[in-house]
Design an enzyme around this catalytic site. Structure first.
Site, short mmCIF file in Angstrom:
data_model
loop_
_atom_site.label_atom_id
_atom_site.label_comp_id
_atom_site.label_asym_id
_atom_site.label_seq_id
_atom_site.Cartn_x
_atom_site.Cartn_y
_atom_site.Cartn_z
N GLY A 208 20.20 24.51 4.56
CA GLY A 208 20.88 26.14 4.96
C GLY A 208 22.94 25.41 4.82
N ALA A 209 23.33 24.89 3.96
CA ALA A 209 25.07 23.99 4.49
C ALA A 209 25.72 24.89 3.57
CB ALA A 209 24.91 22.78 4.38
N ARG B 119 26.49 28.34 4.30
CA ARG B 119 27.80 29.31 4.80
C ARG B 119 27.56 28.95 6.27
NH1 ARG B 119 23.80 33.53 4.24
NH2 ARG B 119 22.61 33.73 2.73
N TYR C 244 11.08 36.53 13.71
CA TYR C 244 12.55 35.20 14.37
C TYR C 244 12.30 34.86 15.66
CZ TYR C 244 17.02 33.30 15.46
OH TYR C 244 17.87 32.63 15.08
N ALA D 290 9.31 34.27 17.60
CA ALA D 290 7.88 33.58 17.41
C ALA D 290 8.37 32.40 16.89
CB ALA D 290 6.74 34.00 16.53
N LYS E 241 11.39 30.92 17.04
CA LYS E 241 12.36 29.09 17.38
C LYS E 241 11.49 29.44 18.22
CE LYS E 241 16.01 30.28 14.39
NZ LYS E 241 16.50 28.86 13.51
P1 NAP Z 1 24.12 32.34 7.12
O1 NAP Z 1 25.16 32.48 7.23
O2 NAP Z 1 22.72 33.37 7.30
O3 NAP Z 1 23.20 31.43 7.02
C1 NAP Z 1 21.04 30.91 6.70
C2 NAP Z 1 21.85 29.51 5.53
O4 NAP Z 1 20.68 29.73 5.32
C3 NAP Z 1 22.33 30.20 4.74
O5 NAP Z 1 23.18 28.68 4.13
C4 NAP Z 1 20.94 30.02 3.59
O6 NAP Z 1 21.17 29.17 2.32
C5 NAP Z 1 20.05 29.28 3.95
N1 NAP Z 1 18.86 29.32 3.42
C6 NAP Z 1 17.81 30.72 3.68
N2 NAP Z 1 16.54 30.32 3.43
C7 NAP Z 1 16.63 28.86 2.61
C8 NAP Z 1 16.01 28.63 1.83
N3 NAP Z 1 14.46 29.45 2.04
N4 NAP Z 1 16.05 26.75 1.83
C9 NAP Z 1 17.01 27.08 1.99
N5 NAP Z 1 18.00 27.64 2.52
C10 NAP Z 1 17.93 28.63 3.33
O7 NAP Z 1 22.74 32.41 9.01
P2 NAP Z 1 23.50 31.44 10.16
O8 NAP Z 1 24.01 32.53 11.90
O9 NAP Z 1 24.22 30.01 9.85
O10 NAP Z 1 22.19 30.65 11.02
C11 NAP Z 1 22.22 29.55 11.09
C12 NAP Z 1 20.86 28.85 11.71
O11 NAP Z 1 20.95 28.76 13.36
C13 NAP Z 1 19.80 29.44 11.62
O12 NAP Z 1 18.12 28.57 11.78
C14 NAP Z 1 19.81 31.02 12.76
O13 NAP Z 1 18.42 30.64 12.83
C15 NAP Z 1 20.47 29.59 13.33
N6 NAP Z 1 21.01 30.80 14.18
C16 NAP Z 1 21.98 31.26 14.03
C17 NAP Z 1 22.64 32.15 15.00
C18 NAP Z 1 23.95 33.48 15.31
O14 NAP Z 1 24.47 33.72 16.21
N7 NAP Z 1 23.98 32.60 13.85
C19 NAP Z 1 22.14 32.00 16.79
C20 NAP Z 1 21.06 31.64 16.58
C21 NAP Z 1 20.67 31.07 16.09
P3 NAP Z 1 21.70 30.27 0.66
O15 NAP Z 1 22.10 31.61 1.10
O16 NAP Z 1 21.47 29.65 -0.35
O17 NAP Z 1 20.05 30.46 0.74
#
Ligand code: NAP
Length: 249
Positions: free
Chosen positions: A11-12, A14, A154, A156, A158
């Site tokens: 998930g890199a 973005r 979500y 559950a 995490k």
């Molecule tokens: P985001 O901007 O929505 O990015 C999500 C990334 O996951 C995208 O690169 C997406 O790629 C990829 N992804 C989604 N489904 C996938 C799949 N089936 N296989 C491979 N890649 C997949 O979210 P983010 O906020 O950066 O979140 C990244 C991580 O941090 C997540 O695990 C999230 O739960 C965690 N997190 C975020 C926050 C926050 O405040 N932002 C807080 C706590 C934890 P594609 O678009 O190519 O599918």
């Protein structure tokens, strides 16, 4: 600091995953930028890393799909022969009240957020065990520490990531593979952006002891620690980088 190391970041394309991939590359690691649907964005991340002199490839793979993960790991092994660092970061969220939350949506979230970390770690650890070395870093969340309304799958998933991290740490320790997790608080990404406005968001932000959401670069310290040998005696831990959010009642 990470010269000669090969790092896979799921998930890199973005958000937090992009920031992690860029940071690891800036520290000298060769980076595999995994994405699922966002090919153009992944190519932009690749160009950004190459622009700063880094080495990387972008590989499509759905982390919840076993065949897709196996093909991805095989491609990385063929290209670089090893994987030193795995960051299981891919994740999604679906918001809906519990009584209306569909089984399909539950499966979707849990399959990407938890099953994805399981499948990817299992395939990558085969290489790490042979190397007798590895660093697995799982992206958890403050939602792995406490729960809340309308995001049942979500929270559950995490919570599962936090205990998956502990269990895997004990299993892989004999192979000098450490397994830790980063638990971010709230950071402004596509996942969260729309919910960062409004009264509830203001109320929540006010409850963060440091008084604000996380900023770009504020996960770097935890990442550097877990990805490098600075953490050689640390495994099974989740480090919350959340402005103190999980400390308050
Ligand atoms: P985001 O901007 O929505 O990015 C999500 C990334 O996951 C995208 O690169 C997406 O790629 C990829 N992804 C989604 N489904 C996938 C799949 N089936 N296989 C491979 N890649 C997949 O979210 P983010 O906020 O950066 O979140 C990244 C991580 O941090 C997540 O695990 C999230 O739960 C965690 N997190 C975020 C926050 C926050 O405040 N932002 C807080 C706590 C934890 P594609 O678009 O190519 O599918």
């Amino acid at each position: 600091m990470l010269e000669g190391k090969v790092a896979v970041v799921t998930g890199a394309s973005r958000g937090i995953g992009k920031a992690i991939a860029c940071k690891l590359a800036s520290m000298g690691a060769t980076v595999i930028i995994n994405y699922n649907g966002s090919k153009d964005k992944a190519e932009e991340v690749k160009a950004e890393i190459e622009g700063m002199g880094g080495t990387c490839i972008a590989v499509a793979c759905d982390v919840s799909d076993e065949d897709s993960v196996k093909a991805c790991v095989a491609e990385v092994e063929k290209a670089f022969g090893r994987i030193d660092i795995l960051v299981n970061n891919a994740g999604i969220n679906i918001i809906n009240e519990f009584s209306e939350f569909s089984t399909e949506d539950w499966d979707k979230v849990v399959n990407i957020n938890l099953r994805g970390q399981f499948i990817m770690s299992r395939e990558v650890c085969k290489l790490m065990k042979k190397q007798n070395y590895g660093k697995i870093i799982n992206t958890a969340s403050v939602g792995g520490y406490a729960g809340g309304a309308s995001q049942i799958a979500y929270y559950a998933s995490k919570g599962g990531v936090v205990n998956f991290t502990r269990a895997l740490a004990s299993e892989l320790a004999p192979y000098h593979v450490t397994v830790n997790a980063i638990g971010p608080g709230v950071f402004d990404t596509e996942m969260t952006h729309d919910s960062l406005d409004g009264d509830f968001a203001k109320y929540l932000e006010g409850r963060v002891p440091l008084g604000r959401w996380g900023k770009d670069g504020e996960l770097d310290g935890a990442l550097i620690y877990f990805a490098s040998d600075a953490s050689s005696y640390c495994t099974g831990q989740t480090l919350y980088v959340d402005g103190g959010m999980v400390c308050v009642l």
